[in-house]
Design a protein around this motif. Structure first.
Motif, PDB file in Angstrom:
ATOM      1  N   LYS A  60       0.725  -1.138   0.015  1.00 58.60           N
ATOM      2  CA  LYS A  60      -0.029   0.050  -0.056  1.00 58.60           C
ATOM      3  C   LYS A  60       0.934   1.208  -0.130  1.00 58.60           C
ATOM      4  O   LYS A  60       0.510   2.121  -0.852  1.00 58.60           O
ATOM      5  N   ASP A  61       2.080   1.295   0.952  1.00 48.36           N
ATOM      6  CA  ASP A  61       2.687   2.580   1.057  1.00 48.36           C
ATOM      7  C   ASP A  61       3.524   2.504  -0.378  1.00 48.36           C
ATOM      8  O   ASP A  61       3.795   3.653  -0.858  1.00 48.36           O
ATOM      9  N   TYR A  62       3.884   1.476  -0.862  1.00 55.83           N
ATOM     10  CA  TYR A  62       4.798   1.443  -2.103  1.00 55.83           C
ATOM     11  C   TYR A  62       3.957   1.919  -3.159  1.00 55.83           C
ATOM     12  O   TYR A  62       4.738   2.894  -4.077  1.00 55.83           O
ATOM     13  N   PHE A  63       2.839   1.745  -3.280  1.00 55.29           N
ATOM     14  CA  PHE A  63       1.989   2.176  -4.531  1.00 55.29           C
ATOM     15  C   PHE A  63       1.466   3.662  -4.242  1.00 55.29           C
ATOM     16  O   PHE A  63       1.609   4.461  -5.392  1.00 55.29           O
ATOM     17  N   LEU A  64       1.557   3.927  -3.091  1.00 56.21           N
ATOM     18  CA  LEU A  64       1.193   5.347  -2.860  1.00 56.21           C
ATOM     19  C   LEU A  64       2.433   6.249  -3.003  1.00 56.21           C
ATOM     20  O   LEU A  64       2.215   7.203  -3.703  1.00 56.21           O
ATOM     21  N   LYS A  65       3.443   5.655  -2.670  1.00 60.45           N
ATOM     22  CA  LYS A  65       4.809   6.546  -2.680  1.00 60.45           C
ATOM     23  C   LYS A  65       5.362   6.803  -4.147  1.00 60.45           C
ATOM     24  O   LYS A  65       5.832   7.782  -4.566  1.00 60.45           O
ATOM     25  N   THR A  66       5.295   5.573  -5.107  1.00 58.88           N
ATOM     26  CA  THR A  66       5.779   5.444  -6.258  1.00 58.88           C
ATOM     27  C   THR A  66       4.830   5.973  -7.389  1.00 58.88           C
ATOM     28  O   THR A  66       5.232   6.516  -8.436  1.00 58.88           O
ATOM     29  N   ALA A  67       3.523   5.819  -7.119  1.00 58.19           N
ATOM     30  CA  ALA A  67       2.612   6.007  -8.324  1.00 58.19           C
ATOM     31  C   ALA A  67       1.282   6.986  -7.757  1.00 58.19           C
ATOM     32  O   ALA A  67       0.491   7.208  -8.690  1.00 58.19           O
ATOM     33  N   ARG A  68       1.306   7.356  -6.433  1.00 56.43           N
ATOM     34  CA  ARG A  68       0.317   8.170  -5.766  1.00 56.43           C
ATOM     35  C   ARG A  68      -1.136   7.266  -6.012  1.00 56.43           C
ATOM     36  O   ARG A  68      -2.139   7.992  -6.119  1.00 56.43           O
ATOM     37  N   LEU A  69      -0.923   5.934  -5.959  1.00 55.57           N
ATOM     38  CA  LEU A  69      -2.259   5.230  -6.005  1.00 55.57           C
ATOM     39  C   LEU A  69      -2.753   4.891  -4.634  1.00 55.57           C
ATOM     40  O   LEU A  69      -1.863   4.187  -3.777  1.00 55.57           O
ATOM     41  N   ASP A  70      -3.906   5.309  -4.295  1.00 54.60           N
ATOM     42  CA  ASP A  70      -4.561   4.802  -2.939  1.00 54.60           C
ATOM     43  C   ASP A  70      -4.965   3.194  -3.322  1.00 54.60           C
ATOM     44  O   ASP A  70      -5.888   3.214  -4.322  1.00 54.60           O
ATOM     45  N   CYS A  71      -4.771   2.444  -2.442  1.00 52.34           N
ATOM     46  CA  CYS A  71      -5.041   1.110  -3.055  1.00 52.34           C
ATOM     47  C   CYS A  71      -5.476   0.221  -1.640  1.00 52.34           C
ATOM     48  O   CYS A  71      -4.918   0.661  -0.464  1.00 52.34           O
ATOM     49  N   SER A  72      -6.241  -0.774  -1.664  1.00 56.41           N
ATOM     50  CA  SER A  72      -6.490  -1.742  -0.827  1.00 56.41           C
ATOM     51  C   SER A  72      -5.881  -3.116  -1.385  1.00 56.41           C
ATOM     52  O   SER A  72      -5.968  -3.567  -2.425  1.00 56.41           O
ATOM     53  N   ILE A  73      -5.037  -3.704  -0.512  1.00 58.66           N
ATOM     54  CA  ILE A  73      -4.425  -4.858  -0.730  1.00 58.66           C
ATOM     55  C   ILE A  73      -5.013  -6.162  -0.113  1.00 58.66           C
ATOM     56  O   ILE A  73      -5.089  -6.206   0.863  1.00 58.66           O
ATOM     57  N   ILE A  74      -5.129  -7.200  -0.913  1.00 58.47           N
ATOM     58  CA  ILE A  74      -5.978  -8.421  -0.492  1.00 58.47           C
ATOM     59  C   ILE A  74      -5.290  -9.382  -0.978  1.00 58.47           C
ATOM     60  O   ILE A  74      -4.951  -9.632  -2.385  1.00 58.47           O
TER      61      ILE A  74
END
Length: 216
Positions: A60-74
């Motif tokens: 979640k943090d990786y996607f947010l920091k590298t691509a500014r993507l707010d995501c839920s991981i499952i």
């Protein structure tokens, strides 16, 4: 649009494919992402059929920091299970339901009275002197050129083992091979009612979106 999993499936390579999808659909909101890994608090703890670089990564943090993507991981099988329980063959089913996805590997999603028990990953239990998915996955069927009868018999052994462990009320068989259910169903001889998933390969996508919606 459907995109193949990159090889090797490193975090940057997978993220690039996700970004391509987002740009194609011009999507601006949060996303749900199902990964073949045990997920706890957004962190990937295993790497099943993806690159080992995922292990220990806060996705979640990786996607947010590298691509500014707010995501839920499952976990991907858990995502498929959520979809089947809400919209598919598990809808309205009480008791213990076990979804088994059969593809490159074997994933599982366990529910008790509609509540998910996350990250079961029963495709990785020790079975037949190895992990189960190397014996019973759809990729094993293809690589060993097994007939439907041979593979169905293997699947029957595996389901019997899960039956003894969990005494489920229902098995739901998912993954792409679920649409071939009639070809191997004659070789399943277990007490638990067993049905093919109704959402097929779309289940994981729907379930990941559900997980995202529930968190936002």
């Amino acid at each position: 649009i459907k995109k193949a999993t990159p090889k090797p499936a490193t975090p940057p390579a997978v993220l690039d494919v996700i970004i391509q999808q987002i740009e194609y659909w011009n999507w601006k909101g949060p996303i749900g992402c199902g990964l073949p890994t045990v997920v706890k608090n957004g962190v990937a703890l295993t790497a099943s059929n993806i690159d080992k670089q995922w292990i220990g990564l806060n996705v979640k943090d990786y996607f947010l920091k590298t691509a500014r993507l707010d995501c839920s991981i499952i976990n991907d099988a858990d995502a498929a299970g959520l979809a089947e329980m809400y919209f598919g063959k598990g809808r309205g089913q009480n008791g213990v339901v076990l979804l088994v996805t059969l593809g490159t590997g074997v994933g599982t999603a366990l529910f008790n009275n509609g509540q998910l028990v996350p990250n079961t990953e029963l495709g990785h239990i020790f079975f037949k002197h190895d992990i189960a998915e190397r014996y019973v996955s759809n990729s094993a069927r293809k690589s060993e050129k097994l007939t439907w009868e041979e593979w169905g018999s293997r699947l029957n052994e595996y389901l019997r083992h899960l039956e003894r462990l969990f005494l489920p009320d229902l098995f739901i068989l998912g993954g792409g091979v679920s649409k071939k259910f009639d070809l191997y169903a004659p070789y399943l001889n277990i007490e638990t009612r067993t049905v093919p998933a109704s959402l097929l390969n779309a289940a994981g996508v729907i379930g990941a979106a559900m997980a995202c919606h529930q968190k936002n």
